[in-house]
Design an enzyme around this catalytic site. Structure first.
Site, mmCIF file in Angstrom:
data_model
loop_
_atom_site.group_PDB
_atom_site.id
_atom_site.type_symbol
_atom_site.label_atom_id
_atom_site.label_comp_id
_atom_site.label_asym_id
_atom_site.label_seq_id
_atom_site.Cartn_x
_atom_site.Cartn_y
_atom_site.Cartn_z
ATOM 1 C CB SER A 102 -7.825 -38.126 23.928
ATOM 2 O OG SER A 102 -7.213 -36.887 23.626
ATOM 3 C CB THR A 103 -3.294 -38.120 25.550
ATOM 4 O OG1 THR A 103 -3.755 -36.793 25.337
ATOM 5 C CG2 THR A 103 -1.780 -38.129 25.676
ATOM 6 C CG HIS A 155 -9.696 -35.962 21.271
ATOM 7 N ND1 HIS A 155 -9.666 -35.868 22.635
ATOM 8 C CD2 HIS A 155 -11.015 -35.984 20.933
ATOM 9 C CE1 HIS A 155 -10.905 -35.820 23.113
ATOM 10 N NE2 HIS A 155 -11.740 -35.907 22.084
ATOM 11 C CG MET A 177 -5.687 -34.218 29.981
ATOM 12 S SD MET A 177 -4.315 -33.088 29.706
ATOM 13 C CE MET A 177 -4.472 -32.048 31.157
ATOM 14 C CG ASP A 205 -14.812 -35.458 24.181
ATOM 15 O OD1 ASP A 205 -16.019 -35.157 24.281
ATOM 16 O OD2 ASP A 205 -14.276 -35.754 23.095
#
Length: 337
Positions: A152-153, A178, A271, A274
């Protein structure tokens, strides 16, 4: 304490909209606005913001040029604001590669406040010239294993780093990052140009092949694997999971169910949580699992959540994760010393 934000955009209308949107959140304080990078430079010196929102296209100096200067001279969390078009997506991917923490699209600014607050907690490092990683390990020997990666991030830079060491005959690799819908096709194309394996946005029914990397499409569907011995990608439009679609948990859980011990899972920077439960399901099914270590994560959220519930077999720094995953997927050398 409130997160102090500086808004940088050449449009007075957009600056006003951004300020109104962020000011609704009691945990955020907009400490200033700037119409171009030169105003922004002086505002940064005077106001010392925690986070900057930065427009991609501006006069005098582009957002990318200014972002690169920030990351070299005064690294700080930056959220890019971009028009959600294919051209805007390509530019924003460059920004994420340079070091922007996240991005948000005009004109709805979906999730802007949460992204700004998340950015304030990110670990931002000075921009350094990316160099080719030296690989001294034994060559990868293809097996029947499948690799699944979730991020993700900070994941754009992490995936580029990890996949840059993959050979043309890498294991079939599925990636859930993401990312908004407009970005994933551009990201896949970018990876395909820079990596030795073939990289594509996943299509429903696409067979998993050696030497291919499949990127989950953003926004509308989850990526799963199905088919047992005839493994294929499956896309479905089911509900959000952990607030995401595509969800890393959905990918990892399907790999656990369909492939089991013939799989390897890797969870990268991001973050939230997930992917943690899905990676645990993979490990319980006999798969090998790796997690990015705290020191190299932009946000040590997803890898931490997975590690804390026992889903991660071993943590490793980003620079060694690509080779570590390949070693776990490779055919074992019988009788080797």
């Amino acid at each position: 304490m409130s997160v102090r934000v500086l808004i940088v955009d050449d449009s007075a209308t957009i600056r006003s909209l951004l300020k109104a949107e962020l000011s609704r959140d009691p945990e955020i304080e907009v400490v200033g606005v700037a119409g171009d990078p030169f105003e922004a430079r002086e505002a940064i010196k005077a106001l010392s913001p925690d986070v900057i929102t930065l427009d991609v296209e501006m006069p005098k100096m582009t957002g990318l040029e200014f972002l690169e200067k920030i990351m070299r001279l005064r690294p700080m969390p930056v959220v890019m604001v971009s028009t959600l078009t294919q051209a805007g997506a390509a530019i924003t991917l460059e920004a994420l590669e340079i070091g922007a923490v996240d991005c948000v699209g005009k004109p709805d600014f979906d999730g802007l406040a949460e992204k700004v607050k998340m950015a304030a907690r990110a670990r931002v490092r000075p921009l350094v010239q990316r160099t080719a990683l030296r690989v001294d390990h034994a060559p990868y020997r293809p097996s029947d294993k499948v690799l699944a990666i979730g991020s993700s991030t900070g994941g754009v830079e992490a995936l580029i780093t990890m996949l840059s060491v993959f050979p043309e005959n890498c294991p079939p690799t599925l990636v859930t990052q993401h990312m908004p819908a407009t970005f994933t096709s551009s990201f896949a194309a970018r990876l395909d140009r820079t990596c030795k394996p073939h990289v594509e946005e996943a299509r429903d029914g696409a067979p998993l092949r050696t030497g291919c990397i499949y990127i989950a499409p953003g926004g509308a569907t989850h990526l799963r694997v199905a088919g047992g011995t005839q493994r294929v990608c499956r896309l479905d439009e089911s509900d959000l999971v952990n607030g995401h679609r595509p969800s890393v948990d959905v990918l990892f859980t399907s790999v656990a169910q369909e492939i089991g011990a013939r799989a390897v899972g890797v969870i990268l920077t991001g973050m939230g949580k997930d992917g943690a439960l899905g990676l645990k399901a993979m490990r319980e099914a006999g798969a090998r699992t790796l997690g990015q270590d705290e020191s190299t994560c932009v946000v040590y959220g997803m890898p931490r959540a997975a590690f804390e519930i026992g889903a991660v077999e071993r943590q490793a720094p980003l620079g060694s994760l690509g080779r570590a995953a390949l070693d776990l997927c490779s055919v074992e050398m019988r009788g080797a010393a």
